[in-house]
Write an enzyme that holds these catalytic residues in place. Sequence first.
Site: not given
Length: 537
Positions: A197, A419
């Site tokens: 992440d 992201d």
Amino acid sequence: MESLFSKRPPDARTSMILHLSFILTIVTLGSISGVTAESKLSFRSDETDLGSDENGHYFGTGNSEVRRLIERGSRDKKKPLELRIFHRNSVYSPVRKNFRSREEEIQCLTAMDAIREEGFSGTMNKIVRDRAAAAASSSTSTATAVPPLGTPPPASSVHEEFRGSVVSGAGFPGNVGQYFVELSIGSPPQTFLFITDTGSDLLWVPCSLYTTSRSVQLKGSTFRASRSSTFSPIQCSAKECGFIPAPPIGNSSCNPKQPTSCSYGYSYTDSSQTTGVLAFDTITMSTSSGKQVKINEVAFGCGTNNSGPTITGLGGVIGLGKGPISFTTQVGAMYGDVFSYCFTSFFNKGARSALVFGSDIAGTKFLSSKRYTPFLQNPQSPTFYYVEVEAVEVGGKRLSIPPEVWSIRKDGTAGVAIDSGTTLSFFIQPAYDKIVEAIQAEMVSFPPAAPTAGLPLCYNVSRTETVRLPRLSIVFGGGAAFSPPAVNYFLSPRRELRCVGFLPSSSITMLGNLLQQNFHVEYDRGRNRLGFARARC
């Protein structure tokens, strides 16, 4: 997936779980299965240990020192290290989830991403409201300034390439479309899968602090701290403790003369959260050839209370964000302060891909030249990797979207971030409206279909033998054009449907991993730039 919090000063700590000096007494109250346990662990001093890889390279760490790479006579410094790969829903996984249909899988995907976006927007709007309220009352009270998060360690001139394999995590409840890497923590190593992440900083794993011999019922994969000889809790007075938010409840004071443990509370915008103790331990990465790379004293979260859809039951999250506590910041100097990934389609259950720390791996099959665009800074959201967008084109036509739509506002909202933990892309509402309008103009030959699987804009293509979809191109700062294939932004819940695979947002433009599939995406933190190129992942 994004983590939203403000940094605390080092003295704003809590004694929720641990009290330690050189002997650590642990009192865990009902954190696991309602059981109370009390025992003791020894606390190691600030010694500097050395870990090594199979080439004889040693990694010196130390609790408050930037990690350094020490060469010990290796002739093959540039040899990449490829790790084993695991996929939560791949054919290799014993716990894979088989959806009844592609529509069901996409429905789960859009639902979870919508929760993340709503959580992010709600949090950012609350921050704005709180700051406005604080400003309004500044005449009667003095606001406490948030100290700067600091800067990442400088890139080392001597670094090894590290290749950690990542696999698509599609098809399991809650975390559809996320990608995972396998790491081990502790001595001896305990192995877990971690969500990769770039929208968060903390490396954490579900954790038990029990040291009694009696049986304790633990759910899923759990790190047993008492079984690791290198587990070392971080004190609340340590500088690392100032980089992580305090738990939402409990006493947040810290006495440097009698420091307690560094307790934390970390939340994600999909409503997941982890609370526990920040600690140092050894990280081990197994290569595909069976050899190992070890890095000592990496700071991580020993999560004793974890909940929400991010919790997989297999492990935790490896935060690759820009913050000072992220895994990339901690080990970046060893690898030139650059990392990259190349994600395969999460609908291909047997596909494998790679996460790379260091320079490009020899043999990477690029299908286009690599282009770069600078990162932007958002002081109110220092974890995210923001980029500038100059324009968006649909079907070769540049859209009339005002530049300020893409800009980061003074209050920290808006802007464009890339992201790896969010699957779909979200465009801030004014941009989304223009892009949808342009796509509709290009799709006039296809009959509209009802919204499907949570995607509002769908078309029936059953009467067309060759389906030609409009091309989307995002022109980043410096003129670097990102032009993904249509499969990266059109989804097919059913064979006869094509649905636009992005959604509107009220607060930010977020470029998710679906849009990035089959691209080599490079985060060059040392040069403050994002690189990308089409690749055969």
